[in-house]
Design a protein around this motif. Structure first.
Motif, PDB file in Angstrom:
ATOM      1  N   PRO A  59       0.811  -1.222   0.000  1.00  0.00           N
ATOM      2  CA  PRO A  59       0.000   0.000   0.000  1.00  0.00           C
ATOM      3  C   PRO A  59       0.838   1.263   0.000  1.00  0.00           C
ATOM      4  CG  PRO A  59      -0.699  -1.510   1.739  1.00  0.00           C
ATOM      5  CD  PRO A  59       0.602  -2.017   1.219  1.00  0.00           C
ATOM      6  N   THR A  60       2.055   1.182   0.534  1.00  0.00           N
ATOM      7  CA  THR A  60       2.878   2.367   0.707  1.00  0.00           C
ATOM      8  C   THR A  60       3.861   2.522  -0.445  1.00  0.00           C
ATOM      9  OG1 THR A  60       4.713   1.331   1.903  1.00  0.00           O
ATOM     10  CG2 THR A  60       2.774   1.925   3.187  1.00  0.00           C
ATOM     11  N   LEU A  67       5.769  -3.031  10.350  1.00  0.00           N
ATOM     12  CA  LEU A  67       4.750  -4.053  10.103  1.00  0.00           C
ATOM     13  C   LEU A  67       4.564  -4.237   8.604  1.00  0.00           C
ATOM     14  CD1 LEU A  67       2.023  -2.904  12.672  1.00  0.00           C
ATOM     15  CD2 LEU A  67       3.905  -4.506  13.049  1.00  0.00           C
ATOM     16  N   GLU A  68       4.585  -5.465   8.158  1.00  0.00           N
ATOM     17  CA  GLU A  68       4.370  -5.748   6.735  1.00  0.00           C
ATOM     18  C   GLU A  68       2.873  -5.910   6.478  1.00  0.00           C
ATOM     19  OE1 GLU A  68       5.573  -6.218   2.812  1.00  0.00           O
ATOM     20  OE2 GLU A  68       6.883  -5.817   4.525  1.00  0.00           O
ATOM     21  N   ASN A  69       2.428  -5.442   5.334  1.00  0.00           N
ATOM     22  CA  ASN A  69       0.990  -5.442   5.051  1.00  0.00           C
ATOM     23  C   ASN A  69       0.381  -6.841   5.037  1.00  0.00           C
ATOM     24  OD1 ASN A  69       2.462  -5.871   2.530  1.00  0.00           O
ATOM     25  ND2 ASN A  69       0.466  -5.789   1.536  1.00  0.00           N
ATOM     26  N   PHE A  84      -5.909  -2.380   0.606  1.00  0.00           N
ATOM     27  CA  PHE A  84      -5.486  -2.688   1.970  1.00  0.00           C
ATOM     28  C   PHE A  84      -6.534  -2.247   2.987  1.00  0.00           C
ATOM     29  CE2 PHE A  84      -3.483  -1.184   5.908  1.00  0.00           C
ATOM     30  CZ  PHE A  84      -2.938  -2.387   6.369  1.00  0.00           C
ATOM     31  N   LEU A  85      -7.124  -1.083   2.754  1.00  0.00           N
ATOM     32  CA  LEU A  85      -8.095  -0.549   3.711  1.00  0.00           C
ATOM     33  C   LEU A  85      -9.506  -1.016   3.370  1.00  0.00           C
ATOM     34  CD1 LEU A  85      -6.665   3.053   4.195  1.00  0.00           C
ATOM     35  CD2 LEU A  85      -6.599   1.157   5.823  1.00  0.00           C
ATOM     36  N   ASN A 138      -9.490  -4.634   7.672  1.00  0.00           N
ATOM     37  CA  ASN A 138      -8.440  -3.781   8.211  1.00  0.00           C
ATOM     38  C   ASN A 138      -8.957  -2.437   8.690  1.00  0.00           C
ATOM     39  OD1 ASN A 138      -6.317  -5.591   7.944  1.00  0.00           O
ATOM     40  ND2 ASN A 138      -5.740  -4.879   5.903  1.00  0.00           N
ATOM     41  N   ILE A 139      -9.909  -1.865   7.972  1.00  0.00           N
ATOM     42  CA  ILE A 139     -10.393  -0.556   8.376  1.00  0.00           C
ATOM     43  C   ILE A 139     -11.156  -0.649   9.688  1.00  0.00           C
ATOM     44  CG2 ILE A 139     -12.627  -0.479   7.202  1.00  0.00           C
ATOM     45  CD1 ILE A 139     -10.005   2.307   7.432  1.00  0.00           C
TER      46      ILE A 139
END
Length: 820
Positions: free
Chosen positions: A596-597, A620-622, A647-648, A652-653
C-alpha cells in the motif's frame, strides 16, 4: 647518435605496449562473458582491485566510505602514468584555477554508475569502459584524468541482483509477464533506507551522499556523467537536456552539452541505434547528479538507457524487438567512451571555461541573511560546511531586501547570531540556487519539484539583500552553562522550538527519565515560557538514582540549556500540577510497510526514526497486518502510497477504527487520506475539484499544457497555523509547506491546525497551475480528529519529504509525543 635515438624509440614503444599487458578484460577476469549474468558487487570490486594492482602506474583505487549495510564505496582514478604520479598537483592546480591561478590543461571527468540499484547495467558497462580506456583508447589519458565510481548504490544493486538471481527463469525468459521482470515492492532502486540517492546531492541526508561529497569537493570535475536506465521501450537519452534550464547555467555549459550530444549521435547513427535529446530530463532541481555538478561549474549530464529493473538479462519490447543486457552495456559503453573522447579533445577549453565560471557573477542578490532558533541555524550551517559554502555572522544592525516571510521588500534586524551567506564566494552559484526566494522557470513542464529554497525549508526568517552585508567569520563562542544540581531545585525547564529539542526529548525517554510539557504558556521567575516547554521534575524521577547525572549528560550532548526552578507555582498560566501540564509517554510506535505504501515515502519515515530522531519503531508488513494485535502499540503510521484502497478494505479498516476508538493514535499521510475520505471512514472529506470547462477539449499537442493548469509541481505555500494546538507547538502562526500535488480536503469540524485560506493559494516559490490554485482554496494541510478515546492525525503534505524539509520534522515529533 643515431643508435641512441633508435634505442630510445624502441624503449618508448616497449613502454607503451607493455602498459596494461597484464590487464584482464572483465570477461576474462570474471570467468563469463560480460552481459550473460549480473555481476555481484564484491566481484565488481575484485575487478577494480585487479586493475589497480596490475596497472598501478595508471590506476589508483580509493575507498571513500561505506554504505549503511557495510559495503565499501570506491573511486578509481585513471590517467597516464605521468599524470597519476602527479595527481595531487593536478588536483590542486585545478582548484587554484577557480581563482585564475596557473594554466592547467588536464581535463577531469567523473563518471558515476548505478546510483539507482536496479538500473544495474551501468556498473557492468563501467568495467568494459575502463578496460578499453586502459588498452585500445589509452591516448585519451595523456591529458585526461578519469574518476570512476563503479557503483554509487551497492546496497540497492545487491538487493536487485540477488532478487533477480533467485527468481529468473533458467534460461532467462524474454516474456515480460514472467516473474523475473516484475520486481517486488522492496525494489533495488533506492538505498538501504529507500532514499533516492540521485535526489540527495544537495540535501546530503544519506550516508553515501555525505561521504561522496567530501571527495567530490576535492575535485569538482569539468564533466560529471550520471548513468541511468528508463523504461524498456524508451530509446537512449543523452544531452543536451530539456528546458527548463536554470538561469545560472552558462552559455558554454549549454553549448558543450550540444557538442557532447553530437559526438554521441555520430556513434549511434553509425550503429543504427535510436536515441532522443532535449526532452523530459531538465536542468532545474538542484539535487540531481547532473544539476548539482552543473551548479558547481561542471558539465553535468544524465544518460538514460532503456531497460531498468524490468529488463533482466533480456526482454521483448513493445514493438517485438529483443533488448538484452549486452545491448544495454554496449550503449552505455559507447557514450562513456565518447564523453572521454570529447573531454580529451577539449581539455584546454574546459579549463578556460571552468575558470570563467568561478568569476564573480552579477546576480541580483549579493547576500542572504537569516534569523531564527539557534538549533535551526546550526542545522543549516552543518549543511553549508559539508558543501564548503562560506558563511559568517552579522553585527547589531539591520539589512534591507526581500523578506521571505512577508513576500515583499523590507528590513531585518541583525545581531551577532544572524547568519550571513555571501554570494561572492567560490560556491556563489550554488548559494544562489539553494537560497534564492523563487527559481525562475523558463518552462512549467518540469521533471521534479520547482521549489526548495533553504530559508523556507529550515523555517528561518530570511532576507535576500541586493547589497553585500558585512559579516565576520569568527565562530560564536556562546557556550551552554552546565546546569548544576541544587537540593532546592523543583524542576528543570527546556525550550521546545526545534527538531533538536525533540532529539533531546527522545534521548531522555530512552533513559526512562519522565518528562512533562505545558499545554499553556506560563510565566515563572519573571520569564515567559511558551506552549510545549519541557518540564523535568525531581519528584517524577525519584526512582532513578542517577537522574541528575544522566539528565545533565544528555543536555550537554545536545547543547541544551536547562533552566532550574525551585517551585512549581507559576506567576501566570497553569501550575506544574495542573492537568494542563501533561506527562510525555514512552510510546511504542509501528509503521506500515509493503504494497500500500510508496517505498520512498516509507523510507522517509524509517530513516526519520532510526537516523534522525533515534527512536525505536516496529515495521509491520501489510501481508500479516491482520494477525497483529494493535493494542501493543500507541501509534500507527500509514506512510503515503497509491494502493491503499485494497489494503483498507472492511477487515483492516474496522480493526484500525476499533483501535483508535480505544485510544490509539493514527498518523495518516498522503494517499491513505484519499482512501479514508473516499470511504468516509473518519471525518475527513475531499474537496470537490471544479475543472475549467473551457479546457475540456484540447489539441493533442497542447494537452500537456492544459493538464499542467491542474498541477502543482512541488511548490511552497504559506499556510496559516493554529499554534495553540499541540500539533503546532513550537511554531509561529504560519508554516511554509511544500505541496507536491493538488490534493484538497475540507477543513475538519475541529482540529484544523495548518491550512490554506482563500488568500494564500499563490505559491511563494515554485509552480502551481491556475486551476490547481483555485482547487486548493480553504484546504487542510495538517489536522487532528478526535475519534473515541484516540486521535487521527492527517498529514496532507509530507513534512518528511526526502528528509530535507527540516522545518516539518517538529510537526511530526509533536504528532508523536504531544498530541494526546
Amino acid at each position: 647518435m643515431h643508435l641512441r635515438i633508435f634505442l630510445f624509440f624502441c624503449l618508448s614503444i616497449y613502454s607503451l605496449t607493455s602498459l596494461g599487458q597484464d590487464l584482464k578484460s572483465p570477461s576474462q577476469f570474471l570467468g563469463y562473458e560480460l552481459g550473460t549474468k549480473f555481476t555481484p558487487f564484491h566481484r565488481v570490486t575484485d575487478y577494480y582491485q585487479h586493475l589497480a594492482k596490475a596497472d598501478s602506474r595508471r590506476v589508483q583505487l580509493q575507498q571513500y566510505g561505506e554504505t549503511y549495510e557495510g559495503r565499501p564505496l570506491y573511486l578509481t582514478y585513471i590517467s597516464s602514468a605521468e599524470n597519476i604520479s602527479n595527481i595531487e598537483n593536478i588536483r590542486q592546480a585545478h582548484l587554484d584555477n577557480r581563482e585564475g591561478k596557473g594554466s592547467p590543461e588536464v581535463a577531469i571527468v567523473w563518471m558515476s554508475y548505478n546510483v539507482h540499484g536496479n538500473e544495474s547495467v551501468s556498473t557492468e558497462a563501467s568495467m568494459q569502459t575502463v578496460h578499453e580506456i586502459l588498452t585500445k583508447k589509452n591516448k585519451y589519458l595523456e591529458n585526461t584524468l578519469i574518476i570512476v565510481d563503479p557503483c554509487v548504490n551497492p546496497d540497492g544493486r545487491e538487493r536487485y541482483v540477488n532478487w533477480y538471481n533467485q527468481f529468473k527463469n533458467t534460461p532467462h525468459q524474454l516474456d515480460p509477464n514472467s516473474k523475473e521482470h516484475h520486481e517486488p515492492w522492496l525494489n533495488g532502486r533506492a538505498n538501504h533506507y529507500m532514499f533516492d540517492l540521485n535526489r540527495d546531492w544537495a540535501w546530503l541526508t544519506q550516508k553515501e551522499s555525505q561521504q561522496r561529497i567530501k571527495v567530490y569537493n576535492k575535485w569538482l570535475p569539468h564533466i560529471h556523467v550520471d548513468f541511468h536506465e528508463q523504461s524498456v521501450d524508451s530509446p537512449y537519452y543523452f544531452a543536451p537536456a530539456a528546458e527548463p534550464f536554470h538561469e545560472v547555467i552558462t552559455d558554454f555549459q549549454r553549448e558543450f552539452q550540444v557538442t557532447v550530444g553530437k559526438n554521441h549521435a555520430k556513434y549511434f547513427d553509425a550503429k543504427g541505434w535510436f536515441y532522443f535529446t532535449k526532452e523530459v530530463f531538465d536542468l532545474l532541481y538542484p539535487s540531481y547528479g547532473d544539476t548539482f555538478p552543473t551548479y558547481n561549474g561542471s558539465i553535468g549530464m544524465t544518460y538514460e538507457q532503456g531497460g531498468s529493473g524490468r529488463a533482466g538479462l533480456a526482454i521483448v519490447t513493445g514493438i517485438g524487438d529483443t533488448l538484452t543486457l549486452k545491448d544495454r552495456i554496449e550503449h552505455h559503453h559507447t557514450t562513456g567512451l565518447s564523453t572521454i573522447e570529447i573531454a580529451a579533445n577539449n581539455s584546454k577549453k574546459l579549463n578556460v571555461e571552468f575558470e570563467k565560471f568561478h568569476r564573480e557573477k552579477n546576480y541580483k542578490h549579493k547576500s542572504y541573511v537569516l534569523n531564527g532558533d539557534t538549533d535551526k541555524i546550526k542545522s543549516l550551517t552543518n549543511l553549508l560546511k559539508q558543501h564548503e559554502i562560506e558563511y559568517g555572522w552579522a553585527t547589531n544592525s539591520s539589512a534591507k531586501g526581500f523578506l521571505y516571510t512577508d513576500g515583499k521588500n523590507g528590513s531585518l534586524k541583525t545581531s551577532k547570531h544572524s547568519l550571513v551567506v555571501p554570494v561572492d564566494q567560490k560556491k556563489g552559484t550554488l548559494v544562489k540556487v539553494l537560497f534564492e526566494p523563487n527559481a525562475k522557470l523558463s518552462d512549467s513542464l518540469t521533471y521534479d519539484i520547482t521549489a526548495w529554497s533553504l530559508p523556507y525549508a529550515y523555517g528561518l526568517d530570511a532576507l535576500a539583500s541586493e547589497s553585500k552585508v558585512a559579516y565576520t567569520t569568527d565562530d560564536k563562542n556562546d557556550t551552554i552553562t552546565n546546569t548544576t544540581f541544587d537540593n532546592n531545585t523543583f524542576a528543570y525547564l527546556a525550550k521546545w522550538n526545534s527538531f533538536s529539542d525533540a532529539q533531546f526529548l527522545t534521548d531522555l525517554l530512552k533513559e526512562n527519565i519522565r518528562v512533562r510539557y505545558s499545554t499553556q504558556p506560563f510565566v515563572l521567575d519573571n520569564k515567559k515560557y511558551q506552549r510545549g516547554t519541557l518540564i523535568i521534575t525531581q519528584a517524577d524521577n525519584l526512582q532513578k538514582d542517577d537522574f541528575h547525572q544522566v539528565l545533565f549528560k544528555i543536555s550537554e550532548e545536545h547543547s541544551k540549556k536547562l533552566t532550574s526552578t525551585t517551585t512549581g507555582f507559576v506567576e501566570a498560566g497553569k501550575d506544574f500540577g495542573s492537568g494542563s501540564v501533561k506527562v510525555i509517554e514512552n510510546i511504542k510506535i509501528a509503521v506500515l510497510s509493503g504494497e500500500p505504501t510508496s517505498t520512498l515515502r516509507f523510507g522517509e519515515v524509517w530513516h526519520f526514526f532510526e537516523q534522525q530522531l533515534n527512536y525505536p519503531i516496529t515495521v509491520l508488513e501489510n501481508y500479516y497486518f491482520d494477525s497483529i494485535n494493535l493494542s501493543d502499540y500507541e501509534v500507527l503510521i500509514l506512510p503515503d502510497g497509491e494502493h491503499y484502497s485494497k489494503f483498507l478494505e472492511k477487515t483492516n479498516i474496522e480493526k484500525i477504527k476499533k483501535w483508535v476508538d480505544q485510544g490509539g493514535k493514527l498518523i495518516a499521510m498522503g494517499g491513505a487520506l484519499k482512501t479514508f475520505a473516499a470511504g468516509k471512514t473518519f471525518g475527513l472529506r475531499s474537496k470537490v475539484i471544479q475543472k475549467d470547462s473551457s479546457s475540456a477539449i484540447a489539441y493533442f499537442e497542447g494537452n500537456q499544457r492544459e493538464q499542467i493548469k491542474q498541477a502543482i509541481t512541488g511548490a511552497i505555500f504559506k499556510s496559516k497555523l493554529d499554534n495553540t494546538h499541540p500539533l503546532a507547538f513550537g511554531y509561529p502562526d504560519t508554516y511554509f509547506s511544500l505541496k507536491l500535488g493538488n490534493d484538497a480536503f475540507d477543513y475538519l469540524e475541529s482540529g484544523t491546525v495548518a491550512f490554506l485560506d482563500g488568500q494564500s493559494t499563490v505559491p511563494v516559490s515554485g509552480f502551481a497551475g491556475s486551476e490547481a490554485q483555485k482547487n486548493i482554496q480553504e484546504t487542510l494541510i495538517f489536522g487532528v480528529e478526535n475519534y473515541g478515546q484516540g486521535q487521527v492525525i492527517y498529514m496532507v503534505d509530507n513534512p518528511l519529504f526526502r528528509g530535507f524539509w527540516e522545518n516539518g520534522k517538529l510537526i511530526f515529533a509533536n504528532a508523536l509525543f504531544l498530541v494526546n
